[in-house]
Design a protein around this motif. Structure first.
Motif, PDB file in Angstrom:
ATOM      1  N   LEU A  25       0.827  -1.214   0.000  1.00  0.00           N
ATOM      2  CA  LEU A  25       0.000   0.000   0.000  1.00  0.00           C
ATOM      3  C   LEU A  25       0.860   1.262   0.000  1.00  0.00           C
ATOM      4  O   LEU A  25       0.512   2.250  -0.645  1.00  0.00           O
ATOM      5  N   THR A  26       1.980   1.213   0.722  1.00  0.00           N
ATOM      6  CA  THR A  26       2.876   2.382   0.761  1.00  0.00           C
ATOM      7  C   THR A  26       3.329   2.742  -0.648  1.00  0.00           C
ATOM      8  O   THR A  26       3.291   3.915  -1.045  1.00  0.00           O
ATOM      9  N   ALA A  27       3.721   1.718  -1.412  1.00  0.00           N
ATOM     10  CA  ALA A  27       4.171   1.967  -2.788  1.00  0.00           C
ATOM     11  C   ALA A  27       3.039   2.574  -3.613  1.00  0.00           C
ATOM     12  O   ALA A  27       3.237   3.546  -4.354  1.00  0.00           O
ATOM     13  N   GLN A  28       1.823   2.011  -3.448  1.00  0.00           N
ATOM     14  CA  GLN A  28       0.669   2.517  -4.220  1.00  0.00           C
ATOM     15  C   GLN A  28       0.338   3.964  -3.853  1.00  0.00           C
ATOM     16  O   GLN A  28       0.067   4.794  -4.715  1.00  0.00           O
ATOM     17  N   ILE A  29       0.372   4.237  -2.559  1.00  0.00           N
ATOM     18  CA  ILE A  29      -0.015   5.581  -2.109  1.00  0.00           C
ATOM     19  C   ILE A  29       1.038   6.609  -2.537  1.00  0.00           C
ATOM     20  O   ILE A  29       0.702   7.718  -2.947  1.00  0.00           O
ATOM     21  N   CYS A  30       2.306   6.236  -2.441  1.00  0.00           N
ATOM     22  CA  CYS A  30       3.371   7.158  -2.880  1.00  0.00           C
ATOM     23  C   CYS A  30       3.201   7.460  -4.373  1.00  0.00           C
ATOM     24  O   CYS A  30       3.351   8.610  -4.802  1.00  0.00           O
ATOM     25  N   GLN A  31       2.889   6.426  -5.141  1.00  0.00           N
ATOM     26  CA  GLN A  31       2.683   6.592  -6.580  1.00  0.00           C
ATOM     27  C   GLN A  31       1.508   7.543  -6.828  1.00  0.00           C
ATOM     28  O   GLN A  31       1.579   8.453  -7.648  1.00  0.00           O
ATOM     29  N   TYR A  32       0.426   7.312  -6.074  1.00  0.00           N
ATOM     30  CA  TYR A  32      -0.778   8.142  -6.204  1.00  0.00           C
ATOM     31  C   TYR A  32      -0.450   9.599  -5.862  1.00  0.00           C
ATOM     32  O   TYR A  32      -0.827  10.521  -6.580  1.00  0.00           O
ATOM     33  N   ALA A  33       0.308   9.775  -4.747  1.00  0.00           N
ATOM     34  CA  ALA A  33       0.653  11.130  -4.305  1.00  0.00           C
ATOM     35  C   ALA A  33       1.526  11.847  -5.326  1.00  0.00           C
ATOM     36  O   ALA A  33       1.393  13.057  -5.531  1.00  0.00           O
ATOM     37  N   ALA A  34       2.399  11.089  -5.965  1.00  0.00           N
ATOM     38  CA  ALA A  34       3.313  11.702  -6.932  1.00  0.00           C
ATOM     39  C   ALA A  34       2.609  12.083  -8.224  1.00  0.00           C
ATOM     40  O   ALA A  34       3.076  12.947  -8.960  1.00  0.00           O
ATOM     41  N   THR A  35       1.480  11.451  -8.503  1.00  0.00           N
ATOM     42  CA  THR A  35       0.811  11.704  -9.786  1.00  0.00           C
ATOM     43  C   THR A  35      -0.452  12.560  -9.656  1.00  0.00           C
ATOM     44  O   THR A  35      -1.167  12.773 -10.616  1.00  0.00           O
ATOM     45  N   HIS A  36      -0.771  12.983  -8.431  1.00  0.00           N
ATOM     46  CA  HIS A  36      -1.942  13.841  -8.238  1.00  0.00           C
ATOM     47  C   HIS A  36      -1.510  15.113  -7.509  1.00  0.00           C
ATOM     48  O   HIS A  36      -0.610  15.062  -6.669  1.00  0.00           O
ATOM     49  N   ALA A  37      -2.172  16.206  -7.818  1.00  0.00           N
ATOM     50  CA  ALA A  37      -1.864  17.454  -7.110  1.00  0.00           C
ATOM     51  C   ALA A  37      -2.644  17.441  -5.797  1.00  0.00           C
ATOM     52  O   ALA A  37      -3.815  17.822  -5.756  1.00  0.00           O
ATOM     53  N   LEU A  56       5.435   5.334   6.023  1.00  0.00           N
ATOM     54  CA  LEU A  56       4.572   5.793   4.924  1.00  0.00           C
ATOM     55  C   LEU A  56       4.381   7.314   5.036  1.00  0.00           C
ATOM     56  O   LEU A  56       4.509   8.037   4.045  1.00  0.00           O
ATOM     57  N   VAL A  57       4.118   7.770   6.267  1.00  0.00           N
ATOM     58  CA  VAL A  57       3.917   9.201   6.501  1.00  0.00           C
ATOM     59  C   VAL A  57       5.179   9.977   6.098  1.00  0.00           C
ATOM     60  O   VAL A  57       5.111  10.989   5.393  1.00  0.00           O
ATOM     61  N   GLN A  58       6.351   9.463   6.521  1.00  0.00           N
ATOM     62  CA  GLN A  58       7.608  10.150   6.191  1.00  0.00           C
ATOM     63  C   GLN A  58       7.821  10.214   4.681  1.00  0.00           C
ATOM     64  O   GLN A  58       8.249  11.232   4.144  1.00  0.00           O
ATOM     65  N   ALA A  59       7.503   9.107   3.998  1.00  0.00           N
ATOM     66  CA  ALA A  59       7.690   9.057   2.545  1.00  0.00           C
ATOM     67  C   ALA A  59       6.814  10.088   1.854  1.00  0.00           C
ATOM     68  O   ALA A  59       7.264  10.810   0.954  1.00  0.00           O
ATOM     69  N   ILE A  60       5.562  10.183   2.310  1.00  0.00           N
ATOM     70  CA  ILE A  60       4.638  11.143   1.690  1.00  0.00           C
ATOM     71  C   ILE A  60       5.102  12.574   1.969  1.00  0.00           C
ATOM     72  O   ILE A  60       5.057  13.433   1.092  1.00  0.00           O
ATOM     73  N   GLU A  61       5.577  12.817   3.200  1.00  0.00           N
ATOM     74  CA  GLU A  61       6.041  14.160   3.536  1.00  0.00           C
ATOM     75  C   GLU A  61       7.272  14.542   2.717  1.00  0.00           C
ATOM     76  O   GLU A  61       7.464  15.707   2.398  1.00  0.00           O
ATOM     77  N   LEU A  62       8.084  13.528   2.369  1.00  0.00           N
ATOM     78  CA  LEU A  62       9.249  13.807   1.512  1.00  0.00           C
ATOM     79  C   LEU A  62       8.815  14.268   0.121  1.00  0.00           C
ATOM     80  O   LEU A  62       9.571  14.927  -0.585  1.00  0.00           O
ATOM     81  N   LEU A  63       7.588  13.897  -0.254  1.00  0.00           N
ATOM     82  CA  LEU A  63       7.058  14.353  -1.542  1.00  0.00           C
ATOM     83  C   LEU A  63       6.455  15.757  -1.417  1.00  0.00           C
ATOM     84  O   LEU A  63       5.855  16.267  -2.352  1.00  0.00           O
ATOM     85  N   GLY A  64       6.587  16.327  -0.224  1.00  0.00           N
ATOM     86  CA  GLY A  64       6.110  17.688  -0.009  1.00  0.00           C
ATOM     87  C   GLY A  64       4.631  17.775   0.308  1.00  0.00           C
ATOM     88  O   GLY A  64       4.027  18.837   0.178  1.00  0.00           O
ATOM     89  N   ILE A  65       4.047  16.650   0.726  1.00  0.00           N
ATOM     90  CA  ILE A  65       2.606  16.647   1.018  1.00  0.00           C
ATOM     91  C   ILE A  65       2.401  16.490   2.529  1.00  0.00           C
ATOM     92  O   ILE A  65       2.890  15.528   3.127  1.00  0.00           O
ATOM     93  N   PRO A  66       1.682  17.438   3.158  1.00  0.00           N
ATOM     94  CA  PRO A  66       1.447  17.305   4.605  1.00  0.00           C
ATOM     95  C   PRO A  66       0.505  16.134   4.912  1.00  0.00           C
ATOM     96  O   PRO A  66      -0.416  15.856   4.135  1.00  0.00           O
ATOM     97  N   VAL A  67       0.752  15.474   6.045  1.00  0.00           N
ATOM     98  CA  VAL A  67      -0.036  14.286   6.402  1.00  0.00           C
ATOM     99  C   VAL A  67      -0.654  14.474   7.783  1.00  0.00           C
ATOM    100  O   VAL A  67      -0.022  15.034   8.683  1.00  0.00           O
ATOM    101  N   ARG A  68      -1.884  14.015   7.952  1.00  0.00           N
ATOM    102  CA  ARG A  68      -2.542  13.997   9.260  1.00  0.00           C
ATOM    103  C   ARG A  68      -3.087  12.598   9.503  1.00  0.00           C
ATOM    104  O   ARG A  68      -3.585  11.960   8.578  1.00  0.00           O
ATOM    105  N   LEU A  69      -2.993  12.129  10.745  1.00  0.00           N
ATOM    106  CA  LEU A  69      -3.551  10.836  11.132  1.00  0.00           C
ATOM    107  C   LEU A  69      -4.834  11.077  11.918  1.00  0.00           C
ATOM    108  O   LEU A  69      -4.930  12.057  12.665  1.00  0.00           O
TER     109      LEU A  69
END
Lengths: 129, 136
Positions: A36-48, A73-86
């Motif tokens: 799921l981490t791989a899928q979500i990172c991919q999704y985050a990278a391809t959507h604004a 997963l949270v750290q990976a998404i934040e590295l893409l410049g996207i803020p994360v909330r749990l």
């Protein structure tokens, strides 16, 4: 070896006004979270996206290892410049994680999805318009 | 509510002080079992109300040693997982000195001496402003 359930990106991620909401499946385990981490990172990278919300409300049980994987997963998404909330961590799981001394420092957690959305949507307090 | 839950709430009377603010005064000894009860009532209430702050008043705790401090740290960590920040209040000069002498690091837990200060802090974070009404 257990078979990994197939989840499509459409099933696990909802997009609400540019904010992605990922609901952690109740049958999540270590192997699934890696997929799921791989899928979500991919999704985050391809959507604004203006943010990612990780919703734990479906989760029935969690151990320290699983939470650490989700933290990665949270750290990976934040590295893409996207803020994360749990959000949506059940009280029983919160109690168990605290007793296990699980490290959650630096992760932003809110009580409801609405509060996460209110912070992450463009134009809201603390976010650029 | 079953008998166990009733006793838990009776010994640890948590209240919703304001929208998004919980208040729990602790009186007496805090051992592992009591700490677990406090954690349970705080988490149940935080989950039910969606509160963003919980004020934990330890003025009535007879002894605050490293064990009690560790229990408090775990309680604050658990409520944080529900998006509820715990503010520790009722820290007396003697308790503050004792914690420092014991080398206990409360980390980023917000603390205050008075409940009033904790409430002010929560109001400030929530964006509430209290105005005194002027008489006509």
């Amino acid at each position: 070896m257990s078979e990994i359930p197939a989840y499509t990106t459409r099933e696990i991620i909802k997009n609400v006004e540019g904010c992605a909401i990922f609901t952690v499946p109740n049958d999540v385990d270590q192997s699934l979270i890696d997929t799921l981490t791989a899928q979500i990172c991919q999704y985050a990278a391809t959507h604004a996206l203006c943010g990612l919300i990780v919703d734990f409300s479906s989760l029935k049980a969690a151990n320290s290892r699983l939470i650490q994987s989700l933290a990665r997963l949270v750290q990976a998404i934040e590295l893409l410049g996207i803020p994360v909330r749990l959000t949506g961590i059940p009280a029983g799981i919160a109690s168990a994680l605290a007793l296990m001394d699980t490290d959650i420092d630096g992760i932003e957690i809110r009580s409801t999805i609405d509060r996460c959305l209110a912070e992450l949507r463009p134009g809201s307090a603390g976010r650029p318009a | 509510m079953d008998t166990d839950s009733f006793e838990k709430y009776e010994q640890n009377p948590i209240n919703q002080l304001w929208d998004d603010i919980l208040f729990l005064p602790i009186v007496g000894m805090v051992d592992s079992a009591r700490a677990q009860d406090i954690m349970d009532v705080m988490l149940e209430m935080a989950e039910r109300t969606g509160a963003r702050f919980a004020i934990l008043d330890i003025r009535g705790v007879s002894v605050v040693d490293s064990a009690v401090a560790n229990h408090i740290i775990k309680i604050t960590k658990s409520t944080r997982l529900l998006g509820c920040t715990t503010i520790l209040t009722g820290v007396t000069p003697a308790v503050a000195q004792s914690l420092v002498n014991l080398g206990i690091d409360l980390g980023d837990i917000a603390t205050s001496a008075q409940v009033r200060d904790a409430l002010k802090l929560a109001f400030n974070e929530l964006g509430y402003v209290i105005h005194q009404q002027t008489s006509a």
